[in-house]
Motif scaffolding. Sequence first.
Motif, PDB file in Angstrom:
ATOM      1  N   GLY A   1       0.793  -1.082  -0.089  1.00  0.00           N
ATOM      2  CA  GLY A   1      -0.201  -0.231   0.081  1.00  0.00           C
ATOM      3  C   GLY A   1       1.047   1.139   0.139  1.00  0.00           C
ATOM      4  N   SER A   2       0.479   2.267  -0.206  1.00  0.00           N
ATOM      5  CA  SER A   2       1.219   3.655  -0.066  1.00  0.00           C
ATOM      6  C   SER A   2       1.403   4.273   1.218  1.00  0.00           C
ATOM      7  CB  SER A   2       0.569   4.642  -0.885  1.00  0.00           C
ATOM      8  OG  SER A   2       0.133   4.384  -2.269  1.00  0.00           O
ATOM      9  N   GLN A   3       2.419   4.483   1.499  1.00  0.00           N
ATOM     10  CA  GLN A   3       2.805   5.365   2.791  1.00  0.00           C
ATOM     11  C   GLN A   3       4.004   6.281   2.537  1.00  0.00           C
ATOM     12  OE1 GLN A   3       4.233   2.768   6.286  1.00  0.00           O
ATOM     13  NE2 GLN A   3       2.625   4.028   7.686  1.00  0.00           N
ATOM     14  N   TYR A   4       3.823   7.472   3.180  1.00  0.00           N
ATOM     15  CA  TYR A   4       4.909   8.359   2.971  1.00  0.00           C
ATOM     16  C   TYR A   4       5.655   8.544   4.135  1.00  0.00           C
ATOM     17  CZ  TYR A   4       3.212   9.898  -1.753  1.00  0.00           C
ATOM     18  OH  TYR A   4       2.769  10.169  -2.834  1.00  0.00           O
ATOM     19  N   LEU A   5       7.135   9.255   3.882  1.00  0.00           N
ATOM     20  CA  LEU A   5       8.105   9.269   4.978  1.00  0.00           C
ATOM     21  C   LEU A   5       8.328  11.116   4.780  1.00  0.00           C
ATOM     22  CD1 LEU A   5      10.595   6.569   4.769  1.00  0.00           C
ATOM     23  CD2 LEU A   5       8.817   6.549   6.157  1.00  0.00           C
ATOM     24  N   VAL A   6       8.465  11.748   6.159  1.00  0.00           N
ATOM     25  CA  VAL A   6       8.929  12.975   6.167  1.00  0.00           C
ATOM     26  C   VAL A   6      10.226  13.007   6.903  1.00  0.00           C
ATOM     27  CG1 VAL A   6       6.769  13.783   5.659  1.00  0.00           C
ATOM     28  CG2 VAL A   6       7.201  13.291   7.878  1.00  0.00           C
ATOM     29  N   ARG A   7      10.761  14.323   7.017  1.00  0.00           N
ATOM     30  CA  ARG A   7      11.959  14.423   7.829  1.00  0.00           C
ATOM     31  C   ARG A   7      11.398  14.177   9.429  1.00  0.00           C
ATOM     32  NH1 ARG A   7      13.052  17.599   4.066  1.00  0.00           N
ATOM     33  NH2 ARG A   7      11.914  19.608   5.110  1.00  0.00           N
ATOM     34  N   GLY A   8      12.278  13.887  10.495  1.00  0.00           N
ATOM     35  CA  GLY A   8      11.810  13.574  11.690  1.00  0.00           C
ATOM     36  C   GLY A   8      11.068  14.639  12.325  1.00  0.00           C
ATOM     37  N   ASP A   9      11.563  16.118  11.948  1.00  0.00           N
ATOM     38  CA  ASP A   9      11.005  17.279  12.580  1.00  0.00           C
ATOM     39  C   ASP A   9       9.967  18.005  11.846  1.00  0.00           C
ATOM     40  OD1 ASP A   9      12.409  18.137  10.209  1.00  0.00           O
ATOM     41  OD2 ASP A   9      13.755  19.626  11.599  1.00  0.00           O
ATOM     42  N   ASP A  10       9.585  17.059  10.809  1.00  0.00           N
ATOM     43  CA  ASP A  10       8.265  17.877  10.245  1.00  0.00           C
ATOM     44  C   ASP A  10       7.030  17.989  10.832  1.00  0.00           C
ATOM     45  OD1 ASP A  10       7.028  17.988   7.051  1.00  0.00           O
ATOM     46  OD2 ASP A  10       5.669  16.881   8.222  1.00  0.00           O
ATOM     47  N   SER A  11       6.272  19.091  10.744  1.00  0.00           N
ATOM     48  CA  SER A  11       5.083  19.403  11.511  1.00  0.00           C
ATOM     49  C   SER A  11       3.988  19.769  10.535  1.00  0.00           C
ATOM     50  CB  SER A  11       5.461  20.511  12.503  1.00  0.00           C
ATOM     51  OG  SER A  11       5.951  21.602  11.906  1.00  0.00           O
TER      52      SER A  11
END
Length: 300
Positions: free
Chosen positions: A146-156
């Motif tokens: 399935g689809s899943q997204y990653l962002v930087r650890g400090d993303d808000s």
Amino acid sequence: MKAISQPRHALKKPMAAASALLTIGLLSACGNGAAAPAANSEVKANADIQALLPEELKKGGTIEIAVDSAYPPMDFMEGDKMVGIEPEMWTAAGELMGVTIKPTTVAFDAIVPAFQSQRYQASFAGFWITEERTKAVDMVSFFQSGSQYLVRGDDSKGAIDSFADLCGRSVALQSGSYEMTYAEDAGKECEKAGKPAVQIQGYKTQDQATLAVTSGRADATGMGAEVAGYVAQQSKGKLKTAGKVFHTVEGGIALPKGSKLSSAFQAAFNKLIADGKYSEIFAKWGLESAKITESKAHTS
């Protein structure tokens, strides 16, 4: 088809080499003909499965496959050795068939066109099985995604729980992937709704797309849920999953249309499922959530 649950972040066997994916893109530097994993000694040739092979392979031989070797934990390089779920699956399947599987690294968006040259007889590259793809190639399932997204650890900036949540974000994606197609469609819908467009960056490999996020060149990267949790865990806080798994699909291998190998691979996968070797492989890499109970051939 069962819905896939979010991959576990606490893996049973974390691989330190995979951290290179997030820093210097080492995994994309592998060459053709990289060493395959060691043989599974407990898997033996099966006469019923061998009977499904084309005549020229029934007494042994080599099956040439195209692979994407920068997609941990499905496939990635550890030194000069290719490791991951897919190398272990093709090695075990090859042993059941009594043949040698020879992998060659090919850019993901060049794999299906490469079938036209008849150089490769199959491909293990974390393919999602879609109606559009099965018009061009035959496919045999052995996992779910399935689809899943990653962002930087400090993303808000908030969760990405659907493609609509991409509006106004810059996303780094692997060229030729369905994540790219879906993001392009989402961008059109964003504009129709009067929202900021999706800013899409295309990259040759997933590790390059991931590096674009960790280096600050993009807000997020999308990938199959079967790898997102693994990559986040290996990043040691540099990345985090941005939301739930959505748009669930089956995944598997691709073969040229009309291939006589489809039934043999399907039988081999189902034998591995029945005998427990399949569960052993997926548990080793912490991806029990990506397992299926039966391999199916999509050859229409």
